[in-house]
Design an enzyme around this catalytic site. Sequence first.
Site, PDB file in Angstrom:
ATOM      1  N   HIS A 171       0.774  -1.309  -0.046  1.00  0.00           N
ATOM      2  CA  HIS A 171       0.011   0.010  -0.035  1.00  0.00           C
ATOM      3  C   HIS A 171       0.830   1.273   0.062  1.00  0.00           C
ATOM      4  O   HIS A 171       0.137   2.254   0.161  1.00  0.00           O
ATOM      5  CB  HIS A 171      -0.846   0.044   1.311  1.00  0.00           C
ATOM      6  CG  HIS A 171      -0.213  -0.352   2.398  1.00  0.00           C
ATOM      7  ND1 HIS A 171      -0.895  -1.382   3.311  1.00  0.00           N
ATOM      8  CD2 HIS A 171       0.742   0.196   3.162  1.00  0.00           C
ATOM      9  CE1 HIS A 171      -0.054  -1.567   4.240  1.00  0.00           C
ATOM     10  NE2 HIS A 171       0.916  -0.593   4.356  1.00  0.00           N
ATOM     11  N   TYR A 258      17.252   2.045   2.641  1.00  0.00           N
ATOM     12  CA  TYR A 258      17.591   1.662   1.258  1.00  0.00           C
ATOM     13  C   TYR A 258      18.623   2.055   0.664  1.00  0.00           C
ATOM     14  O   TYR A 258      19.206   1.861  -0.563  1.00  0.00           O
ATOM     15  CB  TYR A 258      16.333   1.421   0.340  1.00  0.00           C
ATOM     16  CG  TYR A 258      15.141   1.120   0.887  1.00  0.00           C
ATOM     17  CD1 TYR A 258      15.377  -0.198   1.917  1.00  0.00           C
ATOM     18  CD2 TYR A 258      14.078   1.570   0.754  1.00  0.00           C
ATOM     19  CE1 TYR A 258      14.197  -0.727   2.583  1.00  0.00           C
ATOM     20  CE2 TYR A 258      12.740   1.003   1.515  1.00  0.00           C
ATOM     21  CZ  TYR A 258      12.984  -0.238   2.432  1.00  0.00           C
ATOM     22  OH  TYR A 258      11.768  -0.673   2.944  1.00  0.00           O
TER      23      TYR A 258
END
Length: 488
Positions: A171, A258
């Site tokens: 989502h 990341y």
Amino acid sequence: MSFKIAIIGAGSVGFTKKLFTDILCVPEFRDVEFALTDLSEHNLGMIKAILDRIVEANGLPTKVTATTDRRKALEGARYVISCVRVGGLEAYADDIRIPLKYGIDQCVGDTICAGGILYGQRNIPVILDFCKDIREVAATGAKFLNYANPMAMNTWAAIEYGKVDTVGLCHGVQHGAEQIAAVLGAKSPKELDYVCSGINHQTWFIDLRLNGRKVGKDELVAAFEAHPVYSQQEKLRIDVLKRFGVYSTESNGHLSEYLPWYRKRPDEITRWIDMSDWIHGETGGYLRYSTETRNWFETEYPQFLEAASKPLDPTKRSNEHASHILEALETNRVYRGHFNVKNNGVITNLPQDAIIESPGFVDRFGINMAAGITLPEACAATCMASINVQRMSVHAAISGDIDLLKLAVLHDPLVGAVSTPEEVWQMVDEMVVAQAAWLTQYAHAVPAAKERLSKSQVKTREWAGAARRNVRSIEELRAEKAALKQAG
């Protein structure tokens, strides 16, 4: 319509309830059977009682069953939904705790980075067991909808090695679009049209149109910097927007894990994060939140059960993809969403074998992806770094090759920015030994790892991280909720 939906990991009570109520918002799905399965009889009992209460309160013919026998739950299922967390909070705590000893400060640790890679090692063998059961006892052509993280690794394994029709669902895109609509002053997120593409948790809004008008980088930067809340909570995302030219779907805390630039120095971490909520970058934030949520649900369960007696309200159907995909496949009402699938040419400058997240359309013919998308070069480069880690991680999980696992961790962007090779080798040994109960493919490697740990000269430290909060008690949570209610 009458068909069977199996939910694996249904003991994720809140999420299972959301999926259940979403699906029942489709009028044609009143006669659907839901088969719940989980390792925890206790959690299964709680969620079945809640769903039974919803069925009863709304006078529905819907059938709900619950069993710890997974194959029984999957028998004849047309759709299988997974929201499992292999190892639970016990293993997850080690995903955060052990890397901290080596200076690696994670907010979530469920996608890549040291924690996400080990999470994948626990999940992938189990995912392949699910796929075996789906092939053998589910309905012919059953579709597997994977919500479990690490999304890309799990979906990669299910498609490449499980040989099951799989789509990964998240989502992040919807939440990012809601933010953009808000800062641009839209009355509704529906006023925003967008193309968002990349890989899960590193998806990029490469085309934005508000009521048909194209929105550029400068306008978006100005809108975020002027927003009284997001300008503080999303400092790192805004910085990436300025440098890359496009906005990332992922939260401030997630995105920080990341990339090799924002969490590698403890004194820099606090500059880029915000402590108003876990998702903005707090050390081990999701672990704390998950622990508090579990404790809160256990204590407040009677109130959750009582709330299940309310009538279903289709206007409150969530934007989770699952119910909309099922509706499109079964009724041919077309749905546009963002899905995790094998690339196969969808994104021109990412590898063919990678699991990408990109726009697609669903109807009775299946999920049809919009092909020929080219990412901005910086976005593609950032995605590539993660894809290479994901690929090695999947192959290590399949083969049980601990040396390949160490190489995967070594090539992780944040790990590589913080740790030396010697530290990575020892950290992986320590994590594999600590999580041996869930890492059966590495059983042959555990004795040697223990031996190496007993002789290691690599120094570690006990460190809580740069921005750690303690788990709040039920009493503290009640007091905070009461204060917010009074203030609001």
